[in-house]
Structures are given as structure tokens and as C-alpha cells.
Design a protein around this motif. Structure first.
Motif, PDB file in Angstrom:
ATOM      1  N   THR B 382       0.849  -1.175   0.000  1.00  0.00           N
ATOM      2  CA  THR B 382       0.000   0.000   0.000  1.00  0.00           C
ATOM      3  C   THR B 382       0.889   1.231   0.000  1.00  0.00           C
ATOM      4  N   GLY B 531       3.884  -4.807  -3.969  1.00  0.00           N
ATOM      5  CA  GLY B 531       2.721  -4.998  -4.819  1.00  0.00           C
ATOM      6  C   GLY B 531       1.566  -5.494  -4.000  1.00  0.00           C
ATOM      7  N   ASN B 532       0.430  -5.504  -4.614  1.00  0.00           N
ATOM      8  CA  ASN B 532      -0.755  -6.054  -3.988  1.00  0.00           C
ATOM      9  C   ASN B 532      -1.215  -7.201  -4.861  1.00  0.00           C
ATOM     10  N   ARG B 535      -5.034  -7.415  -5.484  1.00  0.00           N
ATOM     11  CA  ARG B 535      -5.598  -6.488  -6.456  1.00  0.00           C
ATOM     12  C   ARG B 535      -4.870  -6.527  -7.782  1.00  0.00           C
ATOM     13  N   PHE B 537      -1.827  -5.192  -8.487  1.00  0.00           N
ATOM     14  CA  PHE B 537      -1.047  -4.047  -8.950  1.00  0.00           C
ATOM     15  C   PHE B 537       0.313  -4.112  -8.274  1.00  0.00           C
ATOM     16  N   SER B 544       3.006   2.949  -7.122  1.00  0.00           N
ATOM     17  CA  SER B 544       2.907   2.583  -8.523  1.00  0.00           C
ATOM     18  C   SER B 544       3.448   3.717  -9.382  1.00  0.00           C
ATOM     19  N   PHE B 545       3.755   3.393 -10.618  1.00  0.00           N
ATOM     20  CA  PHE B 545       4.355   4.369 -11.518  1.00  0.00           C
ATOM     21  C   PHE B 545       3.536   5.652 -11.598  1.00  0.00           C
ATOM     22  N   SER B 546       2.216   5.488 -11.612  1.00  0.00           N
ATOM     23  CA  SER B 546       1.367   6.669 -11.783  1.00  0.00           C
ATOM     24  C   SER B 546       1.449   7.608 -10.581  1.00  0.00           C
ATOM     25  N   MET B 626       4.929  -4.530 -15.050  1.00  0.00           N
ATOM     26  CA  MET B 626       5.258  -3.165 -15.486  1.00  0.00           C
ATOM     27  C   MET B 626       3.987  -2.385 -15.796  1.00  0.00           C
ATOM     28  N   GLU B 627       3.113  -3.023 -16.533  1.00  0.00           N
ATOM     29  CA  GLU B 627       1.901  -2.334 -16.987  1.00  0.00           C
ATOM     30  C   GLU B 627       1.004  -1.947 -15.815  1.00  0.00           C
ATOM     31  N   THR B 628       1.051  -2.723 -14.734  1.00  0.00           N
ATOM     32  CA  THR B 628       0.206  -2.394 -13.585  1.00  0.00           C
ATOM     33  C   THR B 628       0.988  -1.654 -12.505  1.00  0.00           C
ATOM     34  N   MET B 631       7.228   0.319 -12.193  1.00  0.00           N
ATOM     35  CA  MET B 631       8.063   1.062 -13.129  1.00  0.00           C
ATOM     36  C   MET B 631       8.387   2.414 -12.527  1.00  0.00           C
TER      37      MET B 631
END
Lengths: 252, 646
Positions: B382, B531-532, B535, B537, B544-546, B626-628, B631
Motif C-alpha cells: 500500500t 505490490g498487492n 488487487r 497491482f 505505482s508508476f502513476s 510493469m503495466e500495472t 516502473m
């Protein structure tokens, strides 16, 4: 035939809305996967789950149809939920039907906190509620849902649900579940007493043909308690009922 | 309408032609005309219909092929590559492992000035080749790589290699799914166990109990089940995605790609793992393999029976079949879901040798959890405060050590340079991590179980008692005792090989020609892989990257990334534009890698000479990780003065 209308409404609320919701999630998901920069990598996606979509044969009473579904759409932490559950009698009359629209936020690794509204189409008179809830996975892999409600009249009530998936084989899954409803005060016009209103417990054995489609059989027991049971008796209804159920679990 | 229907033969036939060295592939647009003119290559990306499994499915191809054409370059030359996007979406091509200017690296939104290639557009890449070896290229947009946008790169060296061979084959491993990649993500998001049909079940419990020799074993089995349930984790979660068909150069196992040899010849096999989500365990029954290059860089030859290759890694091996029999290369997926295979034979067209049964499927243990009793409450996965924001270093000082339960748990096998006397006075933690296992008799893995009762002050082989106590204090003894298992060795791969078989580990890799002199890192940055799993991600340091800020590095510094894998999955971490030097205990000969596989629950230090200015991607090479979110952007900036103050 108001009953028929309400059956349609209930099932329509249960399925049509959710399916269209699912379709829109698929579209939105496709859009999110655009690779336009600046790309954020937050993946938005959704799912529709009907844990229960069944017909119950009363072993000592009337037959019932039952549905319990939920759909969500969102990102990693924030999601929008649509939930619905309800019951019809043999005559096709909708006894109970509710819809919830919730917003949820990831609280910890396994838990979401939810808030939103609930609207009961049945029983009459219709009621609207505010909802606050907690949904997640408890140690031991128990799926847990706790919800507190405050009705438009200011009445407080709560619901607790626990279920567990026992994988017998990779595709054969036994799911025990328990649900209990509570009220802080009686609401006679809805047949609700104060304290524990009712308890429902079931065992459903499903076969996951795919993860998406899993037909099942099972037994379900419902029992009304306390004043709620008294109100039911006064209405000439049963207070406890065993059902043999057969249905399908859908997950998209 | 750019769609083009492509029969397997067409698609793969071209691939085969491109494999026939040294003929240049169809991508070569014009020959070199002297040194001034860079050679020019053309790549065209388009939607195609592929038929890999017997079903016609949408895919993406480069010059009509999957994999794309082999790009054969020469060290020292400059190349121009025109990438034409005939897809209906944005795209990009990244040259994996190549050392080049950031602007040519091909990651939209991260590489300097590069925003990707619009649908219908053409982008010209131009860069000099400053290295030799085996590499590959792939899309860095969304999940296009899984759809087929990948190919191989071979750079011939300017000076002769220190080994010889008679034949040269590319072995590009990949994983194909008939599902669309966005569907795969959606499935993982709504049910992380969606693809796992190897869960622990009641039936398997009954079987285990029946096989158990005594009551103690039975009770251990039951308590292990309860423990994993309590942790809300699945020990059978080895591979996230299923339903893959594993390919060699685009060939299915049934099509059985064949490399031809004559008895007595030396054959070079350039293994490239272009799998989106698959670690392969590689062996060629009957042949030993001599690893001569790792990730494009020459290593001191090391002969092995088997190796594990993580996504994005490359290993070049030499094999010397002495007789004329047929040999079968087997690349078994780590989760034992299938094989990629090809034949080495004296003629083409032979059917594949029968496949052996799958090796036992690995099951995770508490060691793979890093002795951590699973995520509880708000830890792990988290969002947590950043520890790698610009200027933040970890660990910062001894005082901060106590709270660092993760890194201090581990004693990564480190470069011996970390223990050299000169640095002992100020005893920075970089040096601590450099402790060599071999010099610490009490620290061998077998004896780890006894650690809890160990008198830290008297730890043999550790000549700085105080520092030792500091490092050990953070260890969660309670967790250590749980299950009584050893800490995971971050480098040894348990591929299920028969006893006595030699399996490659990073420790066996010694750079033949180290690029950088050994020196102490200027700072240590803790990179927790998080990571989770519930979920689906993934994140770095909980973000996360975002949500994350770029990691800022300073040109000229030597930074140490201390990877701490807090998840149960392996993460092949890849940094663009600069070499990673994992501290595997080989001192100045620690290998140079572009992707370092971090095993579940393990800790590994990697050093990096920060010598490439600009924006670089840093990510897990498991495509859906990577996509989730797993990164980061690394910004290499010019500010030597503020390097420590941030």
C-alpha cells in the motif's frame, strides 16, 4: 399484474443495469489501454460477479428465486460499485429487491471501505438508505462484508456476510456462507424487529466450467428471529425455511 | 485497412530466412557506402492475423513477422532505423540492452524528447553501436510486446571474440496467448488466481496427508495450510498468466525449430527470453553448455548443465555435439506449464524427441516470503512514504538501521571490495552489504536456522562487531524462527535439476573485461519491490508508476540499488541505458547486466556507474507487472554539488 412488473423491475435492476455496466467497463478499459503519452499506467478495469443466481426448492415451504450480484469499475484504490440482491416467490412476486451504488477506497492490503446509497424497491414502502461498509479478505481467506445502514427515516441497521471457498479440486468448489441482519430499532411497517432480524446460511457446491461460468447446487437455510419472526407469523409467513438450490455463478 | 492475413508459414518463413546468418534481413534498406553513411534499416509495424495454436487471432507484427526481423549490426557503426507505425494506435520501439543516447532509447514520455510514434507515422532512430553481443528490441507501449512486437539484435564485435564457433543460432524464447493482452490484465485484476489451476485443494491435502510418514509430518502439513491461509497468500502462485504456447523463434513446440550441425562442430546458441511473463529453465539433455556471454557481455566461460533465464535476459552458450544424434533443447516454464523446444540435428525436418514429464512444480515457502509473515494491515504494497525521492538515501546512518527490517534481514553475497580495510573506518552500509558469505562461517545458509540464538557480538568472520550488531538488530527473530527455514539465497536458482547437475547462477558470471574500476558507491538507495497480489497491482517502494516521482541520479556517481523483494514473485528488474553490476562476490569481475532477476523474498545489491545523462526507464520486465505499476523513471542530472544534500 403489478407482481410481474416488479419481478421484471427487480431482475432488470439486477441484471440489465449490471450487464450494461459491464459493457461500459469493457469499453472504458479498451480506452484506457490507449498508449497515448503521457501514459500513466494506472489500469482501469471492472468486473461483474453474480455469486448467486438461483432457484430454491422449498423443502418445507414455498420455492424462491434469489439473486446476489455486484459489479465494480475503477483503478487500484478507487472503485465504483453496483450491488443488488433480492428474492422472488414461486408466484414470481418480488419479495425483496435492493440496489446499492457505492464508492470504495482501498484501506489496506485486503480491505476496502465503502460508502454510498441503497434503495429498496421491495418490500413496500420503498426505502432509501445511506451505506457505509467494509469489504475484504480476512485472515484465513474468509470473504467478509460488513455494512451499516441509515434509512431515510433515520433507522439504523447493519448486515454482516462471510463466505469461504473450499477448493475440493481445481474446479469443484464448496462455498459455505453466512449472512445476518441487525436493526437498532423496530420498523414494523417493514416487518423488522430490533436486534438480530434474520440469519441465512448456505452451502453451495459449484463446478467452474470456466472461471466465468460455474453451475452449482446447494442448500440454504433462512430463519427470522425475535420480533421480526413475530411480524412474519402475524403476516402468515414462515419464519424459517430450508431450500435446495440450483443456480449458476457468473463472473465476467 | 492495414490488416494483413498472415499464414504461419509466411510469418515464420521470413523469420527463418532472417535467422540464416550472415545474410542481412529484409529490414536492411541499403548497404553501407563507406563510413560516413550509416546503414539504414526499415521496420514496419502492423496488425496481422496470426495462427499459432490453430485459431486465427489478432496479433501485431514487424515487417509481417513474429518475431520481427533479426537486426544484425556491427560494433562501431552508426545505424539509422526507420520505424513506420501502421497500427491503429501509438507505438514505440526500445532497443533492449543497447547503450545509446536517451533520446534514441524509445520509451514514450521517459526518453528525452520522445513521445512515441503516432498511428500512421514514421520515426527515425539514429545511434552509434558502442558494444557487441546479443540483444533484442520490443515495443515499449502498453502491452504490444505480448502481441508480437519484438525481435532480436546481434551486434558483431569489432575485435575477434575470445571464443570460436562454427554455427550461430538465435534462440528467441517467447510466450504466446490467444487472449488479447488487455483481456489478460482484466482477468488478473478481477481474480489474481484466474489462471492458476494448480491451487492447493482438499484433494491435494488428502493426498499429502496420505503420503506423510508420521503424525508430526501430517500436523506440519496442516499447520502449513493454515499458515498460508492466515497470510492470505497462495504458495502455488508461481506464474501469473496461463494458457501460453511457448515459442522458439516463433515456432511452436510441435513445429520444432531445428538448428543443423555436423558432429564435432561448435554451435553458438544465442538465447533471448522475449517472454512477456515467463522464466524458462533451459537444458539440452546430453549436452553441456558453456556460457560465454551474459546480456551481451563476454564472461569467463563457465560450463553448466542448466540455466534459468528470466524475461529480457540473454545468454550466449557454446555446445559441442560430438555425435550425429538429435538433441532436444528444452525450455520449461518456471511454473511447469509447458515447454519451448527445438532440435539440434544433422538435418532439418525431424520430428521433436518426446518431451519428458514436467519437473515438480515449485511451491513457495516462508523463505520466499522473506521470512515476513505476509502483509498485514497497511504494510507491504500500500502506498507508503517515498524513500527514494531525490536526495533521500537509505540507509542514511546507523540510527536508521534499526527500523530497516527489510534490508537488514538479508546478507547479500557481496563484492569483497566492500570489506576492504580502507572503508571500514566509517563503515557505511554499502560496505556492510558487501560482506562476503564465504568469509562468514556462521552465516552459511544451512546454519541460518540457528541464527536466532546467535551471539551477535561474536559473529565469526565479521571484524567489526558493532556494525554487525547493528545489522543484526533489525532482524525479526520471531519471523526467523517461524518454520525454521533458511534465508533464500538471492542467486541460486532451484530449477529441479538432478543431483550433481550444474545450474548457472549470477555468481558464476565473471566479466571477461570489466568496464568500470571497482569503487565504493556514493550512496545506497533502497528499492523495495512491492505490490498487492490480491488487487494485482505492482509498485516500487509502495508507489505505482502513476503515483511516483522519478528517481534522481547524478552524473558521475556510483549508486547502489539495494533491491528488497517483498513480494512472492520473481521480478527481473531492468534499467535502461546503464549497466547494472550485481554484487555477487566476484569483486572487480562482477558481471554487467541489463536485467537482474530478483527472487521472491530476497535482497540483492547492484551497483551502477551513472554515466548516461537523461531520462531512463526502470521497471520490472514481467510485462503485466510493469503495466500495472512496477516502473519508475530515472533522471540522470548534472548536479555533482548537491549529490549528497539533494
Amino acid at each position: 399484474m403489478p407482481g410481474m412488473n416488479f419481478q421484471r423491475m427487480g431482475l432488470a435492476a439486477g441484471t440489465a443495469i449490471m450487464l450494461s455496466f459491464g459493457a461500459s467497463t469493457a469499453r472504458a478499459q479498451a480506452m484506457q489501454h490507449s498508449t497515448e503519452p503521457p501514459f500513466s499506467h494506472e489500469v482501469y478495469t471492472g468486473a461483474v460477479l453474480f455469486e448467486t443466481l438461483e432457484y430454491g426448492f422449498g423443502l418445507d415451504g414455498p420455492n424462491v428465486g434469489r439473486w446476489d450480484g455486484q459489479a465494480w469499475y475503477g483503478g487500484d484504490t478507487d472503485r465504483v460499485w453496483l450491488r443488488t440482491e433480492g428474492e422472488t416467490t414461486r408466484s414470481g412476486r418480488v419479495e425483496q429487491a435492493e440496489i446499492q451504488l457505492l464508492y470504495s477506497r482501498l484501506l489496506g492490503y485486503y480491505w476496502d471501505i465503502q460508502a454510498g446509497v441503497r434503495y429498496d424497491i421491495r418490500p413496500l414502502p420503498n426505502r432509501a438508505y445511506g451505506v457505509i461498509g467494509l469489504q475484504g479478505l480476512a485472515p484465513g481467506l474468509f470473504e467478509v462484508g460488513l455494512q451499516g445502514f441509515v434509512s431515510q427515516e433515520g433507522d439504523l441497521s447493519a448486515r454482516a456476510e462471510v463466505s469461504y471457498d473450499v477448493y475440493i479440486t481445481q474446479r469443484l468448489v464448496l462455498q459455505p456462507n453466512v449472512e445476518a441482519n441487525f436493526a437498532l430499532q423496530k420498523v414494523p411497517e417493514l416487518g423488522v424487529g430490533s436486534g438480530i432480524n434474520d440469519v441465512e446460511a448456505g452451502f453451495r457446491l459449484r463446478y467452474e466450467v470456466t472461471r466465468e461460468v460455474a453451475p452449482y447446487i446447494g442448500i440454504n437455510y433462512e430463519r427470522k428471529i425475535g420480533d421480526t419472526a413475530r411480524y412474519a407469523r402475524e403476516e402468515g409467513e414462515q419464519v424459517g425455511a430450508w431450500n435446495f438450490v440450483t443456480g449458476v455463478r457468473l463472473f465476467f | 485497412m492495414h490488416d494483413r492475413t498472415l499464414s504461419r508459414r509466411q510469418a515464420l518463413g521470413l523469420g527463418v530466412a532472417a535467422l540464416a546468418f550472415p545474410a542481412a534481413s529484409g529490414a536492411l534498406a541499403q548497404p553501407a557506402v563507406g563510413r560516413a553513411m550509416p546503414r539504414e534499416f526499415n521496420l514496419t509495424l502492423s496488425h496481422v492475423t496470426a495462427n499459432i495454436t490453430g485459431r486465427r487471432r489478432p496479433a501485431m507484427a514487424i515487417n509481417g513477422q513474429i518475431p520481427g526481423p533479426v537486426l544484425r549490426f556491427r560494433e562501431g557503426e552508426e545505424v539509422v532505423i526507420n520505424v513506420t507505425n501502421r497500427l491503429r494506435e501509438h507505438t514505440s520501439i526500445h532497443w533492449h540492452g543497447l547503450i545509446l543516447p536517451s533520446s534514441q532509447d524509445g520509451v514514450p514520455g521517459i526518453s528525452d524528447g520522445f513521445q512515441g510514434i503516432d498511428a500512421g507515422g514514421t520515426h527515425q532512430y539514429r545511434f552509434p553501436l558502442v558494444q557487441a553481443g546479443t540483444y533484442w528490441y520490443h515495443s515499449h507501449s502498453g502491452v504490444q510486446e505480448q502481441s508480437g512486437i519484438y525481435g532480436s539484435i546481434v551486434i558483431d564485435p569489432a575485435t575477434p571474440e575470445p571464443f570460436g564457433y562454427d554455427r550461430d543460432y538465435i534462440v528467441q524464447l517467447s510466450d504466446w496467448t490467444d487472449e488479447t493482452p488487455s483481456h489478460v490484465i482484466a482477468n488478473l485484476k478481477r481474480d489474481p488466481g484466474y489462471y492458476n489451476y494448480n491451487k492447493r485443494t482438499l484433494a491435494s491435502l488428502v493426498g499429502e496427508l496420505r503420503r506423510a510418514p508420521d503424525a508430526a509430518a501430517r500436523s506440519a502439513i496442516v499447520s502449513d495450510r493454515i499458515m498460508w491461509g492466515d497470510m492470505r497468500m497462495d504458495p502455488t502462485d508461481i506464474e501469473d498468466v496461463g494458457g501460453y504456447t511457448y515459442l522458439v523463434n516463433g515456432y511452436t513446440p510441435a513445429q520444432n525449430f531445428t538448428g543443423v550441425f555436423r558432429p564435432g562442430e561448435t554451435v553458438r546458441l544465442r538465447f533471448i527470453n522475449s517472454g512477456a511473463m515467463t522464466h524458462f529453465d533451459v537444458r539440452i539433455p546430453g549436452l553441456q553448455m558453456t556460457v560465454v556471454q551474459a546480456h551481451g557481455n563476454n564472461v569467463r566461460p563457465v560450463t553448466v548443465d542448466e540455466f534459468r533465464i528470466a524475461p529480457a535476459e540473454t545468454f550466449d552458450v557454446l555446445v559441442r555435439p560430438r555425435d550425429g544424434r538429435q538433441y532436444q533443447m528444452l525450455a520449461e516454464s518456471m511454473g511447469r506449464q509447458g515447454f519451448a523446444q527445438f532440435s539440434l540435428a544433422t538435418q532439418e525436418g525431424l520430428p521433436a524427441l518426446p518431451l519428458p514429464p514436467h519437473r515438480p512444480r515449485p511451491v513457495l515457502t516462508m523463505a520466499d516470503m522473506g521470512m515476513n509473515y505476509g502483509p498485514s494491515g497497511l504494510d507491504r504494497g500500500t502506498p507508503m512514504p517515498e524513500v527514494d525521492a531525490p536526495g533521500h538515501v537509505a540507509p542514511m546512518d546507523m540510527g536508521g538501521m534499526g527500523g530497516m527490517d527489510h534490508s537488514s534481514m538479508q546478507m547479500p553475497a557481496g563484492g569483497s571490495q566492500g570489506m576492504q580495510g580502507g572503508s571500514m573506518g566509517d563503515m557505511n552500509h554499502g560496505g556492510m552489504a558487501g560482506m562476503d558469505h564465504s568469509s562468514m562461517p556462521g552465516m552459511n545458509h544451512g546454519a541460518m536456522g540457528g541464527m536466532a540464538g546467535m551471539d551477535h557480538g561474536n559473529m565469526p568472520g565479521m571484524n567489526n562487531g558493532a556494525a554487525g550488531a547493528g545489522a543484526m538488530a533489525g532482524m525479526d527473530h520471531g519471523a526467523m524462527g517461524h518454520g525454521g527455514m533458511a534465508m533464500p539465497d538471492p542467486l541460486v536458482n532451484d530449477v529441479g535439476a538432478p543431483p550433481g547437475a550444474r545450474v548457472l547462477s549470477y555468481r558464476d558470471l565473471r566479466a571477461a573485461k570489466p568496464l568500470y574500476p571497482v569503487r565504493e558507491p556514493t550512496r545506497v538507495i533502497e528499492i523495495r519491490l512491492t505490490g498487492n497480489m490480491e488487487r494485482y497491482f505492482w509498485s516500487i517502494n509502495g508507489n505505482s508508476f502513476s503515483q511516483a516521482q522519478p528517481i534522481q541520479l547524478h552524473l558521475g556517481e556510483r549508486v547502489r540499488f539495494r533491491f528488497v523483494n517483498e513480494t512472492m514473485m520473481a521480478h527481473p528488474m531492468h534499467i535502461h541505458g546503464m549497466w547494472m553490476i550485481p554484487q555477487v562476490g566476484n569483486g572487480a569481475e562482477n558481471p554487467l547486466l541489463h536485467t537482474v532477476n530478483i527472487k521472491p523474498g530476497s535482497t540483492l545489491d547492484i551497483d551502477m556507474e551513472v554515466d548516461a545523462p537523461g531520462g531512463w526507464a526502470f521497471h520490472c520486465h514481467m510485462l503485466y507487472h510493469m503495466e500495472t505499476g512496477m516502473m519508475r523513471k530515472i533522471s540522470v542530472v548534472n548536479s555533482p554539488r548537491t549529490a549528497s544534500a539533494g
